[in-house]
Design a protein around this motif. Structure first.
Motif, mmCIF file in Angstrom:
data_model
loop_
_atom_site.group_PDB
_atom_site.id
_atom_site.type_symbol
_atom_site.label_atom_id
_atom_site.label_comp_id
_atom_site.label_asym_id
_atom_site.label_seq_id
_atom_site.Cartn_x
_atom_site.Cartn_y
_atom_site.Cartn_z
ATOM 1 N N THR A 7 -2.795 -4.076 4.017
ATOM 2 C CA THR A 7 -1.797 -3.115 4.854
ATOM 3 C C THR A 7 -1.455 -4.037 6.045
ATOM 4 O O THR A 7 -2.038 -5.169 6.211
ATOM 5 C CB THR A 7 -2.569 -1.851 5.099
ATOM 6 N N ASP A 58 3.352 -8.164 -5.994
ATOM 7 C CA ASP A 58 2.823 -6.842 -6.495
ATOM 8 C C ASP A 58 1.660 -6.511 -6.397
ATOM 9 O O ASP A 58 1.087 -5.514 -5.883
ATOM 10 C CB ASP A 58 3.423 -6.897 -7.896
ATOM 11 N N LEU A 74 4.953 -8.712 0.041
ATOM 12 C CA LEU A 74 3.628 -9.335 -0.700
ATOM 13 C C LEU A 74 3.958 -9.330 -2.185
ATOM 14 O O LEU A 74 4.651 -8.345 -2.460
ATOM 15 C CB LEU A 74 2.402 -8.325 -0.075
ATOM 16 N N ARG A 127 -7.857 -0.168 2.816
ATOM 17 C CA ARG A 127 -6.758 -1.362 2.440
ATOM 18 C C ARG A 127 -7.092 -2.629 3.365
ATOM 19 O O ARG A 127 -7.374 -2.494 4.482
ATOM 20 C CB ARG A 127 -5.566 -0.817 2.491
ATOM 21 N N ASN A 145 -2.802 -8.811 9.518
ATOM 22 C CA ASN A 145 -1.282 -8.396 9.239
ATOM 23 C C ASN A 145 -0.881 -7.385 10.349
ATOM 24 O O ASN A 145 -1.502 -6.392 10.440
ATOM 25 C CB ASN A 145 -1.439 -7.737 7.835
ATOM 26 N N GLN A 201 0.264 -5.437 -3.045
ATOM 27 C CA GLN A 201 0.788 -4.316 -2.166
ATOM 28 C C GLN A 201 -0.020 -3.050 -2.180
ATOM 29 O O GLN A 201 0.106 -2.338 -1.354
ATOM 30 C CB GLN A 201 2.229 -3.838 -2.872
ATOM 31 N N LYS A 202 -0.895 -2.939 -3.105
ATOM 32 C CA LYS A 202 -1.656 -1.739 -3.274
ATOM 33 C C LYS A 202 -2.896 -1.942 -2.615
ATOM 34 O O LYS A 202 -3.557 -0.771 -2.264
ATOM 35 C CB LYS A 202 -1.978 -1.417 -4.618
ATOM 36 N N ASP A 245 5.995 -6.419 6.848
ATOM 37 C CA ASP A 245 6.476 -5.352 5.788
ATOM 38 C C ASP A 245 5.534 -5.487 4.532
ATOM 39 O O ASP A 245 5.791 -6.614 4.125
ATOM 40 C CB ASP A 245 7.941 -5.099 5.554
ATOM 41 N N ILE A 246 4.787 -4.579 4.051
ATOM 42 C CA ILE A 246 4.112 -4.879 3.001
ATOM 43 C C ILE A 246 4.880 -5.349 1.624
ATOM 44 O O ILE A 246 4.368 -5.744 0.740
ATOM 45 C CB ILE A 246 3.097 -3.579 2.501
ATOM 46 N N SER A 247 6.204 -4.629 1.604
ATOM 47 C CA SER A 247 6.927 -4.847 0.671
ATOM 48 C C SER A 247 7.138 -6.408 0.348
ATOM 49 O O SER A 247 7.883 -6.783 -0.716
ATOM 50 C CB SER A 247 8.415 -4.235 0.764
ATOM 51 N N ARG A 303 2.328 -0.714 9.058
ATOM 52 C CA ARG A 303 2.376 0.197 8.058
ATOM 53 C C ARG A 303 1.631 1.247 8.474
ATOM 54 O O ARG A 303 1.848 2.584 8.065
ATOM 55 C CB ARG A 303 1.895 -0.282 6.947
#
Ligand code: BTN
Length: 266
Positions: A170, A163, A161, A127, A153, A166-167, A157-159, A174
């Motif tokens: 990192t 969609d 970002l 990632r 980064n 997010q996968k 918080d990845i949340s 995290r």
């Protein structure tokens, strides 16, 4: 209680006062892009080693015209002015040495399995943790200055970002499961870049290249290279002295790539 993680330019400068990189540090609350700011300062004649940082970028940019998501107060947005004696075609050497410095310092200070994905992504467990964007001002036969932009980064918080990211993205938070104090990473990071810049100036590209190869996440693997013009598949055989990726094909032929995005074919 949450303690705010504040960076102070005089704290950074005093930790780096005998170093080439970080003798002058500009730390802004918000800029459009630290690379743009660094170019403005380089045009005004600021010295090699000047560091420009921001807590927030309203127009952070990545490679190939992409946006670099830059939330405030949690990450690193760093640009460094360097004035290497180089022809423009060899400026990628500076990106290589910075990638080596970033990956090796993060490995050491955080004990994370940080790798480099060609051309200049910083990865942890496949990632993206960070990226490097080099920009320069040059004549035909010489570079006047380069601005090397580094985004990492850290406590993001990845949340937050979009969609799609997010996968694939990192952050240090995290990966470690907790926040870190940014100054504890920043000082070794800038010292590490200074160290590898000195190695490069003294001994040339070979020590950098060897370390880059050790840290690479793609060499020896089957890869897909996507460029705006084409998509090719082959084996990542190596990297040459100017940072070009050597891709091998089953018939024994090779191709050299200077830009594009690589994915490993599983
Ligand atoms: C990439 O992987 O595409 C490169 C990302 C580089 C981001 C950094 S953040 C600091 C500097 N300022 C920018 O606008 N971009 C670089």
């Amino acid at each position: 209680m949450h303690v705010p993680d504040i960076l102070l330019s005089n704290e950074i400068e005093s930790a780096l006062k005998s170093e080439l990189i970080g003798k002058y540090v500009f730390l802004f609350d918000e800029v459009d892009s630290t690379n743009t700011k660094a170019r403005e300062l380089a045009e005004k004649g600021y010295d090699e080693g000047t560091v420009i940082m921001a807590e927030n970028q309203s127009k952070g940019r990545g490679r190939l015209g992409r946006v670099w998501v830059s939330p405030p107060g949690v990450n690193f947005y760093i640009s460094i002015i360097l004035k290497p004696e180089l022809v423009p075609a060899k400026a990628t050497r500076i990106t290589m040495l910075v990638a080596v410095a970033v990956a090796s310092v993060l490995r050491k200070t955080l004990s994370l399995p940080v790798t480099i994905r060609w051309p200049n992504d910083i990865l942890v467990r496949d990632r993206k943790l960070g990226g490097i964007l080099i920009e320069m001002d040059s004549e035909m036969d010489r570079v006047n200055y380069v601005v090397i932009g580094i985004g990492i980064n850290v406590n993001m918080d990845i949340s937050i970002l979009p969609d799609g990211l997010q996968k694939t993205a990192t952050s240090i938070k995290r990966e470690l499961g907790h926040e870190v104090k940014r100054i504890d990473i920043l000082i070794p990071l800038l010292k590490g870049i200074g160290y590898w810049y000195r190695v490069y100036k003294k001994d040339g590209i070979h020590p950098v290249l060897n370390e880059w190869i050790n840290l690479s996440s793609i060499l020896g693997k089957r890869i897909r290279l996507s460029t705006p013009k084409k998509v090719i598949e082959g084996k990542a055989e190596g990297i040459d002295e100017d940072g070009r990726l050597i891709i091998g094909f089953p018939d024994g032929s090779f191709e050299l790539a200077s830009s594009g995005d690589v994915t490993v074919i599983k």
